[in-house]
Design an enzyme around this catalytic site. Structure first.
Site, PDB file in Angstrom:
ATOM      1  CD  GLU A   1       2.574   5.503  -0.339  1.00  0.00           C
ATOM      2  OE1 GLU A   1       2.684   6.393  -1.193  1.00  0.00           O
ATOM      3  OE2 GLU A   1       1.580   5.381   0.393  1.00  0.00           O
TER       4      GLU A   1
ATOM      5  CG  HIS B   1       1.694   8.967   3.427  1.00  0.00           C
ATOM      6  ND1 HIS B   1       1.181   9.917   2.570  1.00  0.00           N
ATOM      7  CD2 HIS B   1       1.383   7.767   2.875  1.00  0.00           C
ATOM      8  CE1 HIS B   1       0.601   9.315   1.550  1.00  0.00           C
ATOM      9  NE2 HIS B   1       0.699   8.009   1.709  1.00  0.00           N
TER      10      HIS B   1
ATOM     11  CG  HIS C   1      -1.151   9.108  -2.637  1.00  0.00           C
ATOM     12  ND1 HIS C   1       0.148   8.794  -2.923  1.00  0.00           N
ATOM     13  CD2 HIS C   1      -1.453   8.380  -1.542  1.00  0.00           C
ATOM     14  CE1 HIS C   1       0.598   7.920  -2.044  1.00  0.00           C
ATOM     15  NE2 HIS C   1      -0.354   7.650  -1.200  1.00  0.00           N
TER      16      HIS C   1
ATOM     17  CG  HIS D   1      -4.052   7.117   1.814  1.00  0.00           C
ATOM     18  ND1 HIS D   1      -3.952   5.762   1.984  1.00  0.00           N
ATOM     19  CD2 HIS D   1      -2.851   7.533   1.347  1.00  0.00           C
ATOM     20  CE1 HIS D   1      -2.728   5.368   1.631  1.00  0.00           C
ATOM     21  NE2 HIS D   1      -2.046   6.420   1.246  1.00  0.00           N
TER      22      HIS D   1
HETATM   23 ZN   LIG Z   1      -0.057   6.524   0.501  1.00  0.00          ZN
END
Ligand SMILES: [Zn+2]
Length: 239
Positions: free
Chosen positions: A86, A105, A175, A107
């Site tokens: 990612e 980034h 996500h 979760h």
């Molecule tokens: Zn992710």
């Protein structure tokens, strides 16, 4: 594969790398990053490059894991290292936002419910007032799936950065989120307090009473981020 066609932005001050490693560990320590999230910074000497760990759980990241990428998220010198699927989230955020020098980034667990409902994730406390303007939500189906809900190419990364617009945080449906800031301390503050504010807001919502959100004219950028950073870094680095 060594990619000789992408020149490096040059050597980076070890103290800068040390802070990037600390950021990863701080966010893991506070449960914002699980075994898969990531933190990056723009290369201090070349805005067309960024620095991100090889694919490794954030709690374990070390200085030697940090790799350099161009804004297409191709590695400058891969040396056979496994890379985050990612990473395109980072490259496209840096491309779209010249004001951004640090990207997370995650979760972030309590953020997820706000990505799958129309309940807005907005600031309810002063310290999270960067969320006063709300968080846009990225729907990956709008750009097409490749691997479940993961962002695995530049097209998806660019679509996410477009949804982010000029905001500090974008939600990613089912996500997690994308958090951006001008520097590493600020992006850690934002990623952490996005999770904390989501927890507090979920509690407030459970009261089933009208909520007074922090309004945009009340929002204030925190001034002394170094105080919390020093504590978090010491805790996360075991010093
Ligand atoms: Zn992710």
């Amino acid at each position: 594969m060594s990619n000789a066609s992408i020149p490096s932005g040059g050597p980076v001050d070890p103290a800068v790398i040390d802070d990037l490693v600390a950021a990863s560990r701080i966010l893991a320590h506070h449960g914002v990053l699980d075994a898969w999230g990531h933190v990056s910074i723009r290369h201090p000497k070349n805005p067309e490059r960024y620095l991100l760990s090889r694919a490794r759980a954030p709690a374990l990241v070390e200085a030697g894991d940090i790799m350099e990428f161009d804004l297409n998220s191709d590695p400058v010198d891969q040396q056979g290292r496994r890379m985050f699927l990612e990473r395109y989230i980072h490259g496209e955020a840096f491309r779209a936002r010249p004001d951004v020098n640090a990207v997370v980034h995650s979760h972030s667990p309590t953020v997820i419910p706000f990505t799958v409902t129309d309940e807005p994730l907005k600031a309810i406390s002063h310290i999270a007032s960067f969320l006063a303007g709300g968080c846009p939500c990225f729907e990956i189906r709008d750009v097409g799936l490749t691997q479940g809900l993961l962002v695995t190419n530049n097209k998806q990364g660019a679509a996410l950065a477009k949804v982010l617009g000029d905001k500090p945080v974008a939600l990613m449906r089912g996500h997690g989120n994308l958090v951006v800031a001008s520097d590493i301390q600020r992006v850690v503050h934002r990623a952490l307090y996005t999770e904390v504010n989501a927890q507090q807001l979920a509690t407030a919502l459970s009261f089933r009473r009208p909520i007074k959100y922090v309004t945009e004219d009340e929002a204030q950028d925190p001034k002394r981020l170094g105080d919390s950073w020093d504590v978090w870094k010491a805790e996360a680095m075991g010093k």
